[in-house]
Motif scaffolding. Structure first.
Motif, PDB file in Angstrom:
ATOM      1  N   ARG A 316      -4.647   0.094  -0.330  1.00  0.00           N
ATOM      2  CA  ARG A 316      -5.217  -0.801  -1.344  1.00  0.00           C
ATOM      3  C   ARG A 316      -4.140  -1.448  -2.206  1.00  0.00           C
ATOM      4  O   ARG A 316      -4.184  -2.657  -2.460  1.00  0.00           O
ATOM      5  N   ILE A 319      -1.994  -4.224  -0.351  1.00  0.00           N
ATOM      6  CA  ILE A 319      -2.832  -5.406  -0.084  1.00  0.00           C
ATOM      7  C   ILE A 319      -3.038  -6.190  -1.372  1.00  0.00           C
ATOM      8  O   ILE A 319      -2.995  -7.437  -1.382  1.00  0.00           O
ATOM      9  N   PHE A 320      -3.263  -5.474  -2.470  1.00  0.00           N
ATOM     10  CA  PHE A 320      -3.447  -6.143  -3.761  1.00  0.00           C
ATOM     11  C   PHE A 320      -2.179  -6.918  -4.138  1.00  0.00           C
ATOM     12  O   PHE A 320      -2.244  -8.059  -4.625  1.00  0.00           O
ATOM     13  N   SER A 356      -8.678  -6.596   2.414  1.00  0.00           N
ATOM     14  CA  SER A 356      -8.967  -5.846   1.191  1.00  0.00           C
ATOM     15  C   SER A 356     -10.423  -5.399   1.164  1.00  0.00           C
ATOM     16  O   SER A 356     -10.730  -4.262   0.784  1.00  0.00           O
TER      17      SER A 356
END
Length: 573
Positions: A316, A319-320, A356
């Motif tokens: 996570r 990807i953010f 995401s």
């Protein structure tokens, strides 16, 4: 052969009665079968009145008759042939022949109650008085009715009796051999099973155990049999579960539970156990338990959960970061971009957004399965959720020239919900509709209020530890319907498509449509909101010869204007 094997366990009583009835009908003498200790174990045929009404009418006389029959049975068993002798009570002639199975004397066939010549009257009186007979005249009258048979005639009858006895012995032996073979086969079968099998009596003592159970806990069968099963249960919780399941089985006949077994040393075995009760509450009742060792499964499941949790959390963050970097590049703050570069940035941002969303779906499913899903609920208007979702999906729809139509109602459609998860529900359903829509197709969205009585999908089941009141038919729901013009859902898949990792393939759809997590997330998220989700397909019926329809309508309904309170230990909603 075991000493506790009785004749009636090997030959049916009806068959024995049939044989004795035929023997008595042919010979005219009495017949019956006694156990090795002289007690009758069959029906008594053609008994003399002297024996039935007098010799066995007193307790002393009865015990003397048993002693006499036992004496004859022991003598014939020792000689392994038929014998004739004078009975110890009234002085009649009795004959016996042993029933021997596997060199074991299990019973004797008796016949006789006859005389070769009349008994002296003074001797008969002495016999009668010794056993307590009061009506001597009636005794003598019964004595006179006893048949008098010659030695030659009696020898012929007894030879026939010996033949009958051998036939009974062969019947018993054949049944014994068959039962032993069946028992050996059953033992081999039971011991080859990988699951543990035990038998427990109503007092909790173990009466039978197979190799798998003995090997699992590390003790020999001889040490286990006779012990209380509770001695092999680890922990108070498991012991309580064991006692509770026995109570349930007493009432219902069968049941299942999860317990932890205590093995040799510090060995602990997690097991799923299935109990069945044999019998109807009498002294011969017992419980049969099948135990499956799930220790390795639990260890692998724990590793899998740890891996999934690590992957979803660790994926996570990068990807953010990628999305933020792409947004920064696309904004032009780091320098101007030409048209081609701008398109590539938008494409990359869209791809990272999809990735995401997949990671978040996976993470929420993982949280849900581990009881850690949290909903941050607020008062929301479904119309705004739809508008924002459509805005985020427009770029993908434009690539396929798919138009999205939404004519929102004028009134607010208020629900208590988690904004981000409701948007992801809509995005997943819209992305699904775009993927399966033909180029140039149209997606229609409709939202409105309905009553609970209009729902044709089931409200999600309560989760363990979550106390939720049952839905009321008077409850209003805000329903969202998303219809596409795709190939539709094949019949029989209307519910399975909401399972994890389930995807449908169509020959006329080239797009790869995910790994089967989007709809699974939608289902758990909707049900966490105390709503329901479903699909209707086909939407349009094909009137051609093919008879196939097209289009699908996914819909979900959420409680309107009501803040549902979820209370659960270790869970926050």
């Amino acid at each position: 052969m075991d000493g506790d094997h009785e004749l009636l366990e090997l030959v049916e009583k009806d068959r024995l009665d049939e044989i004795l009835h035929g023997f008595t009908k042919i010979t005219g003498v009495s017949s019956f079968i006694v156990s090795p200790d002289g007690r009758p174990i069959s029906q008594e045929y053609n008994w003399s009145r002297l024996c039935s009404d007098f010799c066995r009418s007193t307790e002393k006389g009865k015990q003397l008759c048993y002693k006499s029959d036992r004496h004859g049975a022991e003598m014939s068993a020792k000689l392994k042939r038929r014998v004739c002798y004078t009975c110890l009570n009234a002085g009649l002639v009795d004959c016996t022949s042993p029933i021997i199975v596997g060199n074991y004397h299990i019973a004797s066939v008796m016949c006789g109650q006859v005389l070769n010549r009349p008994i002296d009257k003074s001797a008969a009186r002495k016999h009668a008085e010794s056993i307590g007979i009061e009506n001597i005249d009636e005794y003598f009258q019964a004595l006179r009715s006893v048949p008098i048979i010659s030695h030659e005639r009696l020898d012929t009858i007894v030879d026939f009796m010996e033949t009958v006895t051998k036939a009974i012995s062969e019947l018993a032996w054949n049944k014994y051999v068959t039962s032993k073979q069946s028992q050996r086969y059953l033992d081999r079968l039971v011991n080859r099973i990988s699951d543990g099998i035990i038998s427990i009596d109503t007092g909790g003592k173990i009466s039978m155990v197979n190799d798998a159970f003995a090997n699992a806990i590390g003790f020999s069968k001889n040490r286990i049999i006779g012990k209380d099963f509770s001695e092999y249960i680890s922990g108070k919780d498991s012991l309580a579960a064991y006692r509770k399941i026995l109570q349930f089985v007493d009432q219902n006949g069968h049941g299942r539970a999860s317990i932890t077994l205590a093995g040799d040393g510090d060995r602990k075995i997690d097991a799923h156990v299935s109990f069945d009760k044999d019998g109807h509450g009498d002294e011969n009742s017992s419980y049969v338990a099948v135990l499956r060792d799930v220790s390795e499964e639990k260890r692998i499941e724990s590793l899998k959960e740890d891996l999934i949790g690590m992957m979803t959390h660790d994926l996570r963050n990068p990807i953010f970061s990628i999305r933020k970097a792409l947004q920064l590049l696309g904004s032009g703050l780091l320098g101007p971009l030409n048209a081609r570069q701008g398109e590539l940035i938008k494409l990359s941002e869209k791809t990272s957004s999809q990735l995401s969303s997949m990671v978040m779906d996976y993470l929420d499913i993982y949280r849900h399965e581990n009881g850690k899903l949290r909903l941050r609920k607020e008062l929301l208007d479904i119309r705004s959720i739809i508008r924002e979702s459509v805005k985020q999906i427009e770029l993908i729809a434009e690539e396929k020239q798919v138009s999205i139509r939404y004519d929102p109602p004028k009134e607010e459609l208020n629900v208590m919900g988690d904004r981000m998860r409701l948007i992801r529900i809509c995005l997943n359903l819209l992305a699904n509709a775009v993927n399966f829509s033909p180029d140039g197709g149209t997606i229609d969205i409709r939202t409105r209020y309905i009553d609970g009585s209009e729902l044709d999908c089931q409200i999600g089941p309560d989760q363990p530890g979550v106390r939720i009141p049952p839905p009321s038919l008077n409850q209003r729901y805000a329903i969202t319907q998303i219809s596409d013009q795709g190939p539709g859902i094949e019949r029989g898949f209307e519910t399975t498509i909401f399972d994890k990792f389930t995807t449908l393939r169509h020959s006329d759809v080239n797009n790869r449509c995910g790994i089967g997590l989007g709809l699974a997330f939608c289902k758990l998220a909707v049900e966490a909101h105390r709503g329901c989700i479903g699909v209707k397909s086909p939407v349009v019926q094909d009137k051609t010869k093919t008879g196939k329809g097209s289009g699908s309508c996914f819909y979900f309904a959420l409680p309107a204007d009501v803040k549902v309170r979820f209370e659960a230990i270790g869970m926050e909603f």
